[in-house]
Design a protein around this motif. Structure first.
Motif, PDB file in Angstrom:
ATOM      1  N   LYS A 130       0.837  -1.190   0.000  1.00  0.00           N
ATOM      2  CA  LYS A 130       0.000   0.000   0.000  1.00  0.00           C
ATOM      3  C   LYS A 130       0.880   1.252   0.000  1.00  0.00           C
ATOM      4  O   LYS A 130       0.710   2.158  -0.820  1.00  0.00           O
ATOM      5  CB  LYS A 130      -0.906  -0.002   1.244  1.00  0.00           C
ATOM      6  CG  LYS A 130      -2.203   0.715   1.023  1.00  0.00           C
ATOM      7  CD  LYS A 130      -3.193   0.362   2.105  1.00  0.00           C
ATOM      8  CE  LYS A 130      -3.446   1.557   2.970  1.00  0.00           C
ATOM      9  NZ  LYS A 130      -4.074   1.264   4.218  1.00  0.00           N
ATOM     10  N   VAL A 131       1.863   1.236   0.901  1.00  0.00           N
ATOM     11  CA  VAL A 131       2.773   2.384   0.996  1.00  0.00           C
ATOM     12  C   VAL A 131       3.481   2.573  -0.333  1.00  0.00           C
ATOM     13  O   VAL A 131       3.601   3.688  -0.855  1.00  0.00           O
ATOM     14  CB  VAL A 131       3.817   2.155   2.125  1.00  0.00           C
ATOM     15  CG1 VAL A 131       4.864   3.241   2.110  1.00  0.00           C
ATOM     16  CG2 VAL A 131       3.129   2.102   3.459  1.00  0.00           C
ATOM     17  N   LYS A 136       4.326   5.442  -5.286  1.00  0.00           N
ATOM     18  CA  LYS A 136       4.435   5.476  -6.752  1.00  0.00           C
ATOM     19  C   LYS A 136       3.521   6.547  -7.321  1.00  0.00           C
ATOM     20  O   LYS A 136       3.910   7.306  -8.215  1.00  0.00           O
ATOM     21  CB  LYS A 136       4.063   4.110  -7.324  1.00  0.00           C
ATOM     22  CG  LYS A 136       5.295   3.240  -7.512  1.00  0.00           C
ATOM     23  CD  LYS A 136       4.942   1.949  -8.200  1.00  0.00           C
ATOM     24  CE  LYS A 136       5.881   0.843  -7.741  1.00  0.00           C
ATOM     25  NZ  LYS A 136       5.235  -0.431  -7.563  1.00  0.00           N
ATOM     26  N   GLU A 137       2.310   6.600  -6.749  1.00  0.00           N
ATOM     27  CA  GLU A 137       1.345   7.574  -7.230  1.00  0.00           C
ATOM     28  C   GLU A 137       1.853   8.995  -6.971  1.00  0.00           C
ATOM     29  O   GLU A 137       1.820   9.854  -7.845  1.00  0.00           O
ATOM     30  CB  GLU A 137       0.038   7.357  -6.478  1.00  0.00           C
ATOM     31  CG  GLU A 137      -1.162   7.818  -7.255  1.00  0.00           C
ATOM     32  CD  GLU A 137      -2.407   7.544  -6.441  1.00  0.00           C
ATOM     33  OE1 GLU A 137      -2.600   6.396  -6.034  1.00  0.00           O
ATOM     34  OE2 GLU A 137      -3.158   8.508  -6.207  1.00  0.00           O
ATOM     35  N   ALA A 138       2.369   9.172  -5.747  1.00  0.00           N
ATOM     36  CA  ALA A 138       2.884  10.492  -5.370  1.00  0.00           C
ATOM     37  C   ALA A 138       4.047  10.888  -6.271  1.00  0.00           C
ATOM     38  O   ALA A 138       4.171  12.033  -6.684  1.00  0.00           O
ATOM     39  CB  ALA A 138       3.317  10.476  -3.918  1.00  0.00           C
ATOM     40  N   LEU A 139       4.881   9.890  -6.585  1.00  0.00           N
ATOM     41  CA  LEU A 139       6.056  10.163  -7.429  1.00  0.00           C
ATOM     42  C   LEU A 139       5.625  10.692  -8.780  1.00  0.00           C
ATOM     43  O   LEU A 139       6.177  11.653  -9.302  1.00  0.00           O
ATOM     44  CB  LEU A 139       6.869   8.886  -7.673  1.00  0.00           C
ATOM     45  CG  LEU A 139       7.550   8.272  -6.479  1.00  0.00           C
ATOM     46  CD1 LEU A 139       8.349   7.054  -6.903  1.00  0.00           C
ATOM     47  CD2 LEU A 139       8.475   9.274  -5.828  1.00  0.00           C
ATOM     48  N   HIS A 146      12.002   8.429  -4.913  1.00  0.00           N
ATOM     49  CA  HIS A 146      11.595   7.499  -3.857  1.00  0.00           C
ATOM     50  C   HIS A 146      12.814   6.734  -3.359  1.00  0.00           C
ATOM     51  O   HIS A 146      13.656   6.322  -4.147  1.00  0.00           O
ATOM     52  CB  HIS A 146      10.535   6.547  -4.431  1.00  0.00           C
ATOM     53  CG  HIS A 146      10.292   5.354  -3.576  1.00  0.00           C
ATOM     54  ND1 HIS A 146      10.478   4.070  -4.023  1.00  0.00           N
ATOM     55  CD2 HIS A 146       9.913   5.244  -2.282  1.00  0.00           C
ATOM     56  CE1 HIS A 146      10.198   3.222  -3.043  1.00  0.00           C
ATOM     57  NE2 HIS A 146       9.857   3.917  -1.986  1.00  0.00           N
ATOM     58  N   TRP A 147      12.913   6.559  -2.029  1.00  0.00           N
ATOM     59  CA  TRP A 147      14.033   5.801  -1.479  1.00  0.00           C
ATOM     60  C   TRP A 147      13.582   4.883  -0.349  1.00  0.00           C
ATOM     61  O   TRP A 147      12.517   5.090   0.225  1.00  0.00           O
ATOM     62  CB  TRP A 147      15.143   6.733  -0.987  1.00  0.00           C
ATOM     63  CG  TRP A 147      14.703   7.808  -0.024  1.00  0.00           C
ATOM     64  CD1 TRP A 147      14.422   9.095  -0.343  1.00  0.00           C
ATOM     65  CD2 TRP A 147      14.494   7.704   1.394  1.00  0.00           C
ATOM     66  NE1 TRP A 147      14.048   9.793   0.776  1.00  0.00           N
ATOM     67  CE2 TRP A 147      14.085   8.962   1.859  1.00  0.00           C
ATOM     68  CE3 TRP A 147      14.605   6.655   2.309  1.00  0.00           C
ATOM     69  CZ2 TRP A 147      13.790   9.218   3.189  1.00  0.00           C
ATOM     70  CZ3 TRP A 147      14.313   6.915   3.654  1.00  0.00           C
ATOM     71  CH2 TRP A 147      13.906   8.192   4.072  1.00  0.00           C
ATOM     72  N   GLU A 224      12.780  16.084   2.418  1.00  0.00           N
ATOM     73  CA  GLU A 224      12.802  14.633   2.649  1.00  0.00           C
ATOM     74  C   GLU A 224      11.620  14.290   3.546  1.00  0.00           C
ATOM     75  O   GLU A 224      11.452  14.892   4.608  1.00  0.00           O
ATOM     76  CB  GLU A 224      14.082  14.204   3.375  1.00  0.00           C
ATOM     77  CG  GLU A 224      15.364  14.631   2.716  1.00  0.00           C
ATOM     78  CD  GLU A 224      15.944  13.576   1.784  1.00  0.00           C
ATOM     79  OE1 GLU A 224      15.323  12.501   1.646  1.00  0.00           O
ATOM     80  OE2 GLU A 224      17.002  13.848   1.206  1.00  0.00           O
ATOM     81  N   ARG A 225      10.831  13.327   3.078  1.00  0.00           N
ATOM     82  CA  ARG A 225       9.749  12.818   3.923  1.00  0.00           C
ATOM     83  C   ARG A 225       9.998  11.331   4.105  1.00  0.00           C
ATOM     84  O   ARG A 225      10.405  10.666   3.153  1.00  0.00           O
ATOM     85  CB  ARG A 225       8.394  12.985   3.225  1.00  0.00           C
ATOM     86  CG  ARG A 225       7.917  14.399   3.133  1.00  0.00           C
ATOM     87  CD  ARG A 225       6.474  14.389   2.633  1.00  0.00           C
ATOM     88  NE  ARG A 225       5.890  15.704   2.712  1.00  0.00           N
ATOM     89  CZ  ARG A 225       5.880  16.571   1.716  1.00  0.00           C
ATOM     90  NH1 ARG A 225       6.434  16.266   0.573  1.00  0.00           N
ATOM     91  NH2 ARG A 225       5.308  17.748   1.865  1.00  0.00           N
TER      92      ARG A 225
END
Ligand code: ADP
Length: 492
Positions: A130-131, A136-139, A146-147, A224-225
């Protein structure tokens, strides 16, 4: 070997063990198996394996069971197959299964199934998926990198967007926490480390902005989140996060702060002007009123002569001219900074023009104005010209009687700024008036002694501040005055 050991191993195995015959009839189960499917110990014996399969999957299972029986071999069905068992209370349970064929004493073939409950694993996996989907969607939406940080193995994985943001070639990043920390701007390193630790302890996702110098040397601001994934004992195993280049936003924010400061200073200026309009400008207005009432009195009582009337009118004219000069000066001061756009200003050319404007006074007093080659800077041309004009004008105006005025202009390099000096050999100023003289209409001389408006130094201060500088003077009465001011070399 002692058969008790076999028995114990069977009974106490943390994985469920079920033995059934080739017709899917359950012959033997251990405690863990009964527990996984929600039965009492021994209750499963005699039932069919089908009873442990969710009803809608039973046909499919029959087929798989048959194919196993026809080609029996050891096999395990991986966690990824998402197998589910059917419990006595009709609920489902996530399981993994490993199968093999065994024989009993009489050589009859039986099926051995080792079953493990993987509910927690599946839940964690789903959470991760889910995360990962959300990320991926946010990217995609916001061009984020993404890391993932695998804490146990000290291994950081970067998506290719992260490499793009850091302007690094794939594979050039050392992929460890230390490696990452070395990339962070050295003044932000401690803060980044601390924020990460705090976020793990508090279990609150972290969200920070740090600086980064790209290999080409430009400064970036990166947001950075990150959020942490914990195991069943509450230990953090992984951090997943995003990085976003927010340099532009940060620049806009700084610009906005700058605007706010400018707005505050404009407000202050406006307040000053209100004060000026109600107090200082009232003075010449009252003066005019006084002269007019005196004139009316004279007209009523003494039938003044034409010359006397002209005298009064002349006084009114002078007072209104002064009022007009003050208002003009005030308006000119208000407009400073909006007259010319910023341009390259050659101070040598500027001074030639300014000094030309004083030719009459210079010829009359034989004054000397000296200056070395001066720099070119980026600023407001009209305003810079007014700055020199006001200071030179004062140097000439406040000269000592019988002394030839000498004005020396100089300039020193001070890194991002130029420091200018304008020195005269005039009457000097008592330093107690240091601050007062940069305020509107403040003068030390009666109008009849030396004419002036008390606006020149206010304009100088405003112009210098518009060029990110400061202005001050050093002086002693009778010993001349040195005005100092700084101007930023590159004003935008
Ligand atoms: P103005 O010259 O029109 O009075 P300014 O704002 O230029 O207004 O100057 C304010 C006051 O500061 C002047 O009235 C004068 O008393 C003092 N002052 C400014 N420059 C000098 C100088 N070079 N030498 C002596 N006094 C000066």
């Amino acid at each position: 070997m002692d058969s008790k050991i076999y028995l114990n191993a069977f009974e106490r195995s943390p994985d469920g063990i079920i033995i059934c015959d080739l017709d899917a009839k359950i012959i033997l189960t251990n405690k863990a198996a009964s527990h996984i499917f929600g039965y009492e110990v021994g209750e499963l014996e005699g039932k069919s394996i089908q009873d442990l399969i969710p009803p809608h999957l039973r046909d499919k299972h029959k087929f798989h069971f048959r194919s196993f029986v026809s080609h029996p071999s050891a096999r395990s069905m991986s966690n990824n197959m998402k197998l589910v068992g059917y419990r006595k209370d009709a609920s489902n349970v996530s399981i993994s299964i490993a199968l093999n064929i065994i024989q009993n004493d009489s050589g009859e073939e039986l099926i051995l199934a080792v079953i493990r409950e993987i509910t927690e694993f599946v839940r964690k996996n789903e959470e991760l998926e889910k995360v990962s989907d959300q990320l991926k969607e946010a990217l995609q939406l916001s061009r984020l990198g993404h890391w993932e940080f695998d804490i146990a193995n000290d291994k950081i994985l970067w998506s290719h967007e992260v490499y793009e943001i850091f302007e690094l070639e794939q594979g050039t990043f050392s992929s460890t926490m230390d490696g990452f920390e070395m990339l962070v701007h050295e003044e932000d390193r401690e803060f980044v480390k601390q924020s990460y630790q705090n976020s793990i302890t508090s279990q609150i996702p972290y969200n920070i902005v740090h600086r980064y110098i790209t290999p080409k040397g430009s400064l970036k601001f990166l947001r950075e989140r990150g959020r942490h994934i914990y195991d069943s004992e509450g230990l953090v195993v992984k951090t997943v996060g995003t990085v976003q280049d927010v340099t532009e936003v940060q620049k806009q924010r700084l610009l906005l702060n700058d605007y706010i400061l400018k707005l505050e200073s404009k407000n202050k200026e406006l307040e000053d002007y209100t004060h000026i309009a109600t107090h200082d400008l009232q003075e010449p207005v009252n003066n005019i009123r006084g002269i007019i009432s005196l004139m009316i009195e004279e007209l009523d009582n003494n039938s003044p002569t034409r010359e006397e009337i002209i005298y009064f009118i002349d006084l009114i004219k002078k007072a209104s001219e002064r009022l007009s000069t003050l208002i003009k000066g005030l308006m000119e001061t208000a407009r400073l900074g909006q007259i010319d756009p910023i341009s390259e200003v050659d101070c040598n050319e500027l001074l030639v023009e300014v000094i030309e404007g004083f030719q009459f006074q210079i010829n009359n007093s034989s004054a000397k104005i000296n200056y070395p080659p001066l720099p070119t800077l980026k600023g407001y041309r009209f305003e810079l010209s007014l700055l020199f004009q006001n200071l030179i004008s004062n140097g000439l105006k406040y000269s000592k009687k019988g002394v030839v005025p000498v004005i020396k202009i100089d300039c020193h390099n001070q890194g991002a700024d130029w420091l200018f000096t304008v020195e005269d050999n005039g009457i000097g100023i008592d330093p107690v008036h240091k601050d007062k003289l940069f305020k509107m209409f403040r003068r030390l001389h009666a109008q009849d002694d030396i004419e002036g408006t008390g606006i020149g130094l206010v304009q100088c201060k405003k112009i210098v501040e518009q060029h990110n500088g400061a202005i001050w003077f050093e002086s002693e009465p009778g010993k001349g005055t040195v005005f100092y001011f700084t101007l930023r070399k590159n004003n935008n």
